[in-house]
Design an enzyme around this catalytic site. Structure first.
Site, mmCIF file in Angstrom:
data_model
loop_
_atom_site.group_PDB
_atom_site.id
_atom_site.type_symbol
_atom_site.label_atom_id
_atom_site.label_comp_id
_atom_site.label_asym_id
_atom_site.label_seq_id
_atom_site.Cartn_x
_atom_site.Cartn_y
_atom_site.Cartn_z
ATOM 1 N N GLU A 222 0.840 -1.260 0.304
ATOM 2 C CA GLU A 222 0.513 0.255 -0.220
ATOM 3 C C GLU A 222 0.684 0.450 -0.148
ATOM 4 O O GLU A 222 1.362 2.066 0.827
ATOM 5 C CB GLU A 222 -0.998 -0.063 0.952
ATOM 6 C CG GLU A 222 -1.482 1.275 1.467
ATOM 7 C CD GLU A 222 -2.018 1.637 2.947
ATOM 8 O OE1 GLU A 222 -2.533 0.230 3.329
ATOM 9 O OE2 GLU A 222 -2.897 2.239 3.331
ATOM 10 N N ARG B 8 0.652 10.411 0.296
ATOM 11 C CA ARG B 8 0.639 11.499 1.029
ATOM 12 C C ARG B 8 1.845 11.984 0.911
ATOM 13 O O ARG B 8 2.287 12.970 1.551
ATOM 14 C CB ARG B 8 1.376 10.985 2.346
ATOM 15 C CG ARG B 8 -0.191 10.377 2.917
ATOM 16 C CD ARG B 8 0.174 9.609 5.061
ATOM 17 N NE ARG B 8 -0.499 7.799 5.111
ATOM 18 C CZ ARG B 8 -0.429 7.296 5.823
ATOM 19 N NH1 ARG B 8 0.529 7.798 6.842
ATOM 20 N NH2 ARG B 8 -1.355 6.139 6.439
ATOM 21 N N LYS C 163 -10.202 -2.484 5.247
ATOM 22 C CA LYS C 163 -9.030 -1.858 6.354
ATOM 23 C C LYS C 163 -9.581 -1.569 7.953
ATOM 24 O O LYS C 163 -10.796 -0.714 7.889
ATOM 25 C CB LYS C 163 -8.165 -0.563 5.598
ATOM 26 C CG LYS C 163 -7.046 -0.071 6.990
ATOM 27 C CD LYS C 163 -6.450 0.528 6.075
ATOM 28 C CE LYS C 163 -5.576 1.513 6.381
ATOM 29 N NZ LYS C 163 -4.724 2.198 6.064
HETATM 30 C C1 3PG Z 1 -1.538 3.668 7.742
HETATM 31 O O1 3PG Z 1 -2.105 5.327 6.927
HETATM 32 O O2 3PG Z 1 -2.290 2.589 7.055
HETATM 33 C C2 3PG Z 1 -1.855 3.760 8.955
HETATM 34 O O3 3PG Z 1 -0.828 5.293 9.015
HETATM 35 C C3 3PG Z 1 -0.024 3.096 9.111
HETATM 36 O O4 3PG Z 1 0.205 2.362 10.439
HETATM 37 P P1 3PG Z 1 1.909 2.731 11.113
HETATM 38 O O5 3PG Z 1 2.447 3.626 10.594
HETATM 39 O O6 3PG Z 1 0.950 2.306 12.662
HETATM 40 O O7 3PG Z 1 1.964 0.713 10.562
#
Ligand code: 3PG
Length: 205
Positions: A40, A44, A128
């Site tokens: 994924e 951003r 999700k």
């Molecule tokens: C996302 O965008 O899915 C999360 O920010 C990922 O979460 P993590 O950085 O806590 O793994």
């Protein structure tokens, strides 16, 4: 590929934030070399859209989805650059409609039973679960399995290599996601060996 095919190809989905286009190819190669198939890539950073094709060329076996999708325009932009699926952190009714209309394989984000039921009513079975740890983590997902046994989740947010196996044994968890495989600092440092090693460990979960 539909979303079921994509989820079947992954137990762990690295969530990526690409700081520069130069990091796209080596990052894709490191994740692929480590044995991961599905990623994924979050929308951003300025170069995220451009990075999809660069990563795909560098690692043709990767299934690249675009994350942080919030609007219909985001969905279109992601699909236009060749994203294989789209992921959202949450799901407004407007976004759910846009996901359905796009026909793109999708993982809408939910964090509560009501949100999961709303997404299910819109036609989604896989979602999700975000942000997984702050929203209640494993005990919350266990609680959802009773009343919502036909919904499967990809928990993401606060999950680590140590925590991931405890999620993956849950019957309503299809896969887990997280940034621990390719942390921002490792990408910025160009530490592809570390990312490949993390990917290899994650691929064995
Ligand atoms: C996302 O965008 O899915 C999360 O920010 C990922 O979460 P993590 O950085 O806590 O793994």
């Amino acid at each position: 590929m539909n979303i079921d095919d994509i989820l079947a190809a992954a137990s762990v989905i690295p969530v990526l934030e690409i700081p520069t286009i130069e990091s796209a190819a080596p990052l894709a190669k490191a994740l692929s070399a480590g044995g991961l198939r599905v990623v994924e890539l979050t929308l951003r950073t300025d170069c995220a859209l451009k990075a999809v094709s660069v990563m795909q060329d560098a690692a043709p076996d990767l299934i690249i989805g675009m994350g942080t999708i919030r609007t219909a325009d985001d969905i279109k932009a992601a699909c236009d650059v060749g994203s294989s699926f789209v992921v959202s952190p949450g799901a407004s009714l407007t976004l759910l409609d846009a996901l359905v209309a796009s026909g793109a394989p999708s993982l809408p984000g939910v964090a509560t039973a009501s949100e999961a039921m709303t997404a299910f009513d819109a036609g989604f079975v896989a979602m999700k679960f975000f942000p997984a740890e702050p929203a209640g983590g494993i005990s919350y997902l266990k609680s959802l399995a009773g009343p919502l046994p036909d919904i499967v989740f990809c928990p993401t947010g606060g999950i680590s290599a140590e925590k991931a196996p405890n999620y993956l044994v849950l019957p309503n968890v299809a896969c887990v996601g997280g940034s621990w495989i390719a942390p921002k600092a490792a990408i910025e440092a160009g530490d592809w060996a570390k990312i490949e090693a993390n990917a290899r460990n994650a691929a064995q979960l």
